[in-house]
Design a protein around this motif. Structure first.
Motif, PDB file in Angstrom:
ATOM      1  N   THR A 194      75.054   5.278 -16.725  1.00  0.00           N
ATOM      2  CA  THR A 194      76.210   6.268 -16.618  1.00  0.00           C
ATOM      3  C   THR A 194      76.488   6.723 -17.732  1.00  0.00           C
ATOM      4  O   THR A 194      77.440   7.747 -17.568  1.00  0.00           O
ATOM      5  CB  THR A 194      76.936   5.941 -15.438  1.00  0.00           C
ATOM      6  N   CYS A 218      75.889  12.952  -1.936  1.00  0.00           N
ATOM      7  CA  CYS A 218      76.749  13.903  -2.272  1.00  0.00           C
ATOM      8  C   CYS A 218      76.320  15.038  -1.658  1.00  0.00           C
ATOM      9  O   CYS A 218      77.711  16.000  -1.422  1.00  0.00           O
ATOM     10  CB  CYS A 218      75.918  14.651  -4.219  1.00  0.00           C
ATOM     11  N   ALA A 273      79.762   6.297  -7.468  1.00  0.00           N
ATOM     12  CA  ALA A 273      77.965   6.652  -7.666  1.00  0.00           C
ATOM     13  C   ALA A 273      77.504   5.403  -8.667  1.00  0.00           C
ATOM     14  O   ALA A 273      76.293   4.544  -8.720  1.00  0.00           O
ATOM     15  CB  ALA A 273      78.180   7.670  -8.565  1.00  0.00           C
ATOM     16  N   LEU A 283      71.622   8.707  -4.196  1.00  0.00           N
ATOM     17  CA  LEU A 283      72.971   9.496  -4.420  1.00  0.00           C
ATOM     18  C   LEU A 283      72.664  10.819  -4.167  1.00  0.00           C
ATOM     19  O   LEU A 283      73.803  11.474  -3.913  1.00  0.00           O
ATOM     20  CB  LEU A 283      72.839   8.968  -5.832  1.00  0.00           C
TER      21      LEU A 283
END
Length: 215
Positions: free
Chosen positions: A51, A93, A34, A89
């Motif tokens: 993050t 996922c 990620a 992203l």
């Protein structure tokens, strides 16, 4: 740069930093994937800032999906191109859950099939997470490879292939970290800091200032 110089170049970098690490912050293979996906055209410092907010809340594919794409975008909005990155992203996922049992795949083909994951990102994950001797060529490595004579090439793929041929096997797993750090902090684009360069003696172009040669 000949073979003797290349050996000296990497031996010197290793002596100064025996265990180089990525500057991206992560605690799992998924967090690494990620973070690298988010790092395109962004600094590691900027990615880490985002993050640090995101991962305590959502650090698995399932938790990212639970946020929703808009919720994910809100956590990473300090990063450039955040809406595109959130979309990629989020879709990544979904694929990891649906096709890979929730685990980051270990093959280059499967990694590069993920949205937002190109060859460079796949190389970082394969190297950092799985210890494979890959070479993730970013702007720093491209510059260092050409400027020093270590691995000249007209594009990132040529530099990558040259590095894989020319870097001695003993240094290959850690080589891309040493080169990134060297390019980021010493062999900089506008004004390389040759006066403090530890590997200057091995460089094909050890001029005091080489701003005109910046890549």
């Amino acid at each position: 740069m000949n073979k003797t110089a290349i050996e000296g170049f990497f031996a010197t970098l290793k002596a100064a930093n025996p265990s180089p690490q990525t500057e991206l912050e992560y605690a799992s293979v998924f967090e690494l994937l990620a973070a690298v996906l988010l790092s395109a055209q962004a600094t590691d410092v900027g990615v880490n800032k985002a993050t640090r907010r995101l991962f305590p809340v959502a650090n698995t594919p399932a938790k990212i999906l639970a946020l929703g794409e808009d919720g994910l975008a809100d956590y990473i909005k300090t990063i450039g191109l955040y809406r595109t990155k959130a979309k990629n992203l989020y879709k990544t996922c979904q694929i990891i859950l649906e096709q890979h049992g929730g685990r980051v795949p270990r093959s280059r083909e499967a990694l590069e099939a993920l949205p937002g994951v190109g060859r460079k990102t796949a190389n970082v994950v394969l190297n950092v997470a799985f210890g494979e001797p890959t070479m993730a060529v970013d702007t720093h490595i491209f510059r260092v490879g050409n400027r020093t004579g270590l691995a000249p090439g007209k594009n990132v793929l040529e530099v990558e292939q040259a590095l894989l041929r020319r870097v001695p096997p003993a240094y290959l797993v850690d080589a891309h970290h040493w080169l990134i750090l060297h390019g980021r902090y010493v062999c900089q684009a506008r004004r390389p800091l040759c006066e403090r360069c530890q590997v200057r003696d091995f460089c094909d172009n050890p001029a005091p200032t080489m701003a005109g040669n910046a890549s």
